[in-house]
Design a protein around this motif. Sequence first.
Motif, short mmCIF file in Angstrom:
data_model
loop_
_atom_site.label_atom_id
_atom_site.label_comp_id
_atom_site.label_asym_id
_atom_site.label_seq_id
_atom_site.Cartn_x
_atom_site.Cartn_y
_atom_site.Cartn_z
N UNK A 52 0.84 -1.20 0.00
CA UNK A 52 0.00 0.00 0.00
C UNK A 52 0.88 1.25 0.00
N UNK A 269 -5.36 1.41 17.43
CA UNK A 269 -6.02 2.59 16.85
C UNK A 269 -5.32 3.87 17.31
N UNK A 270 -5.01 3.91 18.61
CA UNK A 270 -4.29 5.07 19.11
C UNK A 270 -2.92 5.14 18.44
N UNK A 272 -2.26 4.23 15.40
CA UNK A 272 -2.45 4.80 14.06
C UNK A 272 -2.49 6.33 14.17
N UNK A 273 -3.22 6.83 15.16
CA UNK A 273 -3.32 8.28 15.32
C UNK A 273 -1.94 8.89 15.60
N UNK A 276 0.02 8.98 12.48
CA UNK A 276 -0.38 10.10 11.62
C UNK A 276 0.25 11.40 12.11
N UNK A 279 3.89 11.22 11.69
CA UNK A 279 4.12 11.16 10.24
C UNK A 279 4.04 12.52 9.58
N UNK A 290 4.38 10.37 2.14
CA UNK A 290 3.01 9.99 2.56
C UNK A 290 2.87 8.47 2.56
N UNK A 294 1.30 5.95 5.41
CA UNK A 294 0.16 5.07 5.12
C UNK A 294 0.55 3.61 5.39
N UNK A 297 0.71 2.95 9.16
CA UNK A 297 -0.64 3.00 9.72
C UNK A 297 -1.41 1.74 9.34
N UNK A 298 -1.27 1.31 8.10
CA UNK A 298 -1.99 0.14 7.62
C UNK A 298 -1.50 -1.12 8.34
N UNK A 301 -3.17 -1.55 11.57
CA UNK A 301 -4.51 -2.10 11.43
C UNK A 301 -4.46 -3.60 11.21
N UNK B 52 -10.61 5.50 12.52
CA UNK B 52 -9.29 5.37 11.90
C UNK B 52 -9.31 5.68 10.40
N UNK B 59 -6.05 13.24 7.26
CA UNK B 59 -4.62 13.56 7.33
C UNK B 59 -4.03 13.68 5.94
N UNK B 64 -1.64 16.59 5.10
CA UNK B 64 -0.39 16.49 4.33
C UNK B 64 -0.38 17.43 3.13
N UNK B 75 -3.70 18.37 12.00
CA UNK B 75 -3.58 16.94 12.29
C UNK B 75 -3.61 16.70 13.80
N UNK B 79 -6.33 14.46 15.48
CA UNK B 79 -5.94 13.27 16.22
C UNK B 79 -6.52 13.30 17.63
N UNK B 83 -8.86 10.66 19.09
CA UNK B 83 -8.48 9.98 20.33
C UNK B 83 -9.67 9.95 21.28
N UNK B 86 -11.93 7.29 20.14
CA UNK B 86 -11.48 5.95 20.53
C UNK B 86 -11.81 5.69 22.00
N UNK B 300 -8.70 0.93 4.45
CA UNK B 300 -8.96 0.66 5.86
C UNK B 300 -10.41 0.20 6.06
#
Lengths: 617, 598
Positions: A52, A269-270, A272-273, A276, A279, A290, A294, A297-298, A301, B52, B59, B64, B75, B79, B83, B86, B300
Amino acid sequence: MPLPKVPTKGSVTRRGFAVLRVAIWEEPWVFAFSVLASALYGAMTVADGWALGWSTDHVIRPALERGDTTFGAVASLVSLFLGIAVLRAIGVVGRRVGAGVMQYRLQATYRQRVTRQYLKLPLEWHHKHPTGQLLSNANADVESTWYPIAPLPMAVGVIAMLAFATVAMFAADPWLALVGCLVFPMVFVANVIFQRTLQPLATRAQELRAAVSEVAHESFDGALVVKTLGREAAETERFKTPTFALQDANIAVNRARGAFDPVIEGLPRIGVLLVLLVGVGRVRSGAADAGDVVQVAFLFTLIGFPIRALGWVLGELPRSVVGWDRVQRVLTAEGGMEYGEAKLTSSAAARLDVSAVRFGYLPDRDVLAGVEFTVEPGRTVAVVGPTGSGKSTMTTLLTRLVDPEEGSIEVDGVDLRTLARGELAGSVALVAQTAFLFDDTIRGNITLGGDYADEEVWDALRIAQGDGFVKSLPHGLDTKVGERGTTLSGGQRQRIALARALVRRPRLLILDDATSAVDPQVEARILAGLRTAVQGSEAATTVLVIAYRKATISLADEVLFLDEGRIADHGSHLELQERSAAYRELVDAYEKDAARREEEAELAAELNDLDSEGASA
Amino acid sequence: MSAAEATRLDHGDEAGGLETLRQGLRVSPELARGWWITGLLALTMTAGRIVVPIAVQQTIDKGLSGPGGPDMSFVAWMCLVCFGGVLITAVASYFTTVRLATNSERGLATMRIKAFRHVHDLPVLTQSTERRGALVSRVTSDVDTVSQFLQFGGFIFLVSLGQMLLATVVMFVYSWQLALVVLVCFIPLFASLRFLQARMSAAYGVVRAKVGEMLSAIAEPVVGAQVVRAYAIERRTQQRIDASIEEFRRTSTRAQAITGITFSIGGLAAGLANAGVLTAGVLLGVGGHATLGEILAFMFLVALFSDPVQIATQVLTDAQSAFAGWRRVLGVIATPADVVDPGADGVTQQRGPIMIEFDSVDFAYPEGELVLRDVSVRLEPHRRVAVVGETGSGKTTFAKLLTRLMDPTSGAVLLDGVDAREIAFSSLRERVVMVPQDGYLFDSSLADNVRFGRPEVTDAQLLAAFESLGLTDWLESLPDGLDSPVGQRGESLSAGERQLVALVRANIADPDLLVLDEATSAVDPGTEVRVNAALERLMAGRTSVIIAHRLSTAEAADEILVFDDGRVVERGPHADLVTAGGVYSHLHDSWIAQRSSS
């Protein structure tokens, strides 16, 4: 390489890993295969994330920025993702099938070992262990020992996956990788804590399920008393206690699950945040693309769920160790009968010599002591004595289910201990009070796999007064009995067990109250038939019968009166009646008991009619 | 399960899923308590899973590629919001789990208790000992299956359903074209799901059957240890066991393989969808119809979509066995009780001397022949009546009707002129007590067993009851007296001693009418003397009916009822009947003959 040892002491985890080592040692190739498949699955999962990221930077973004794309670019995208998906699917199937093969093979191997042990260990050993425990050793305990095998390949694959993921993340960007290094251990630790919290709660629920079942069993068994005293409501109150406790225990299990699940699911999940957030900073400083963001993050998941497999394995270890210990107790049990070489060659009725026999199940408590008697070939001897006088024990000694502690038992002058394995069964047959029937056809239950013509089977049934009801069954001799077959009454079962002994034309026949559930009239016919069969055939039979009915006793040539493990008297029924007050009292009591048994038979017959009426309806 | 049980018990067996649910909710209203709150919570917790993909999209598209390069503060804010999302999800998830578990466990406990109570009213319980095992599993393993399903499968099902729905909605918001691509890619999976699930159920059905066979084979060397050794059939037994173990291994492995393939297909569909989304996304994006963030967010979302589909196959299989278990339990509850307590509407009778009347009573078991025919008798208070007759003459049935363990097919049993069916159980069971042949004891202390009928009785009263039956010396001979444990089914006591307990139990219950199924035991002549003496004292001053198996008992009665082929053919005192030349004199002759045959 020798079988790895499982330490008998130490932490559960250490011992659990030792059990896993045994599993790998037993099935190295299947394990290797499933681990390889699982590693393929792990690699392809990471590859998915990498693909990805790669396609974001090299195909999608350029295309969107330029407003144009090429067929080649799209084709490479499709083949990349499809290829990874196919390889991953192969990995999944291989891993699951491999784990299944390994788990079920181990189960089968250990079940076979345990049951071999059951067949090998002497009857005394069996008497010392409750039936329920032995059944669960061979079934539930073997199963729980190898529970962790199901998720084991996946767990090993996850370790590979984590290794690949770490490499991929560091290759993408070290700062993003650091987020991963923070999150994944936390998920792992949360998992372990969860499993350790859950284990005792789940065990408690399991125990309470047993408690609920116990009360239900007891209450339903005592239904008549409950009903006649009008205690249904009180019994329901009694049932409520374990029921509500089980309810609360199940809720507690779910409370733990409810508390940990969101944490274990929420951490990635946190993550991933965080990825981001970090990132964006990295992209702004030009250190990352980018695509890198990604990709990482992927990955989060994708890995969030499989990482739980590690927790599953660790969580199952305590149960596995308990199961292993229970199974080992059976497998390491010592004992077994020694056999000699001697054969029994005669085809005439057997002679039985019992001299100075002493036997006890517990130290210092003899069940039989100084027992001495001889039965001449072809005689019918009744053994009479109150409960606990050692009658049944004597039958187990005569058939060498146990050996005497002192003294000897001889058939045709040959000590039973010197006989070759299986030799005694060719000459001596025992019919016990509780007729054990196998989950097999009636024919199978009589022949027990021996080579007997149908005619012989019918002959045996005729003497046992069982030919009539067997003929009336839908499939005759081929009718299945037991769990999934026809339900037979106690008397019918006893008659099949008797036919099982008779078809072998034993030279010594031992009946341990073997016709107790049969109507007195039918019993009289059986005994009469036995006598004619015995006397009529060329190969006559010596009969030793433990009797509770006067009619049975009076058919015998002689009577052995057993009391408190000793032979109190020996002679004909009339002689004993004449000279022994204790004997008279006992036989009188038998007579009264006979009336009770008759009544029970009546009730059983009534129920039986009810059953067949219901079944035919 | 025998055909007989099917006709007599499992009424709910043909009920469909919805009907089962409806019946289930009627039995356990707790299941639906505050369902909308649980539903809202579940929706909230699934919402968190959508956070997510949205964050990724925002983002990429706004953070970006912001106008001034990557927008850090945007961002960071986003987030932070996510958060929060979540966290809310986690909290909602906790409460959903706990609420679901609490409601379902409470509902199932209610159902378990209702079923347990109802089983005690079912005639099969006392009439057919062989089916007790099946009844026990109705209130144990069958309910456990439902419980486990509701907590795991049912929970996952609820969450997955919400997750898929939300994911679909978000997909359509981002791009209806890409959403369609995803749905199309999943069509083959949906199409094959039913097929795969059917294969899985079938495979596990075979496994369950093989487990049963394996268990009974494994039981052979344990339960039949003696037979196996006595007949030297160890090898044959081992072969049978090995074969059954091998069959179980083979079928389980096969079922596992089918499960593996099912699960891998979900992954394949996800891969296909990913490829489809990226291809279509690039083509759409080139035309300006999709942003990079949207395309990536889809990746996702597809993951959210494919996991539940894979799990669904497993859940459906579990659901089948859970519903089957649920139906069986509900079936028991729906089975009408033959003997019904009129309860509060019933008559409560005065205690005191009791008169019993059978008014043209017929009795037949369902679809069976008449066991009692046109029985009309009247038993006066304070009499001792012995019931005699040959096997199958109907005397046991007579006793069961007398104590209302069963109701007549036609005619009526009257107590002091009132139909027994109209008397409240609380009153009836106080006045009429039966002592069965086998006085079942519970695994508890002697005292608990004796006061089973009346728990409020004090220890002093218990001692008095032993005393009045002349059993004080016996009680004192026990190591712990009243506190002596009796063991499972009373196994720590001898058969004769168990009868003594049953007699004291009846003495404590102090009924107006005592019905005794005479029990005799040959095991211990000493105890037998005690039993007879206690029995004599127990019957003194009471109306009693004894099903007599002994000549002496019949002789000692004030009156004898002689049963033959379901009818009362003679009645009167022993002295009259014995010379009458009828059924009783015949019975008497054969007793005498038996006795002197030695």
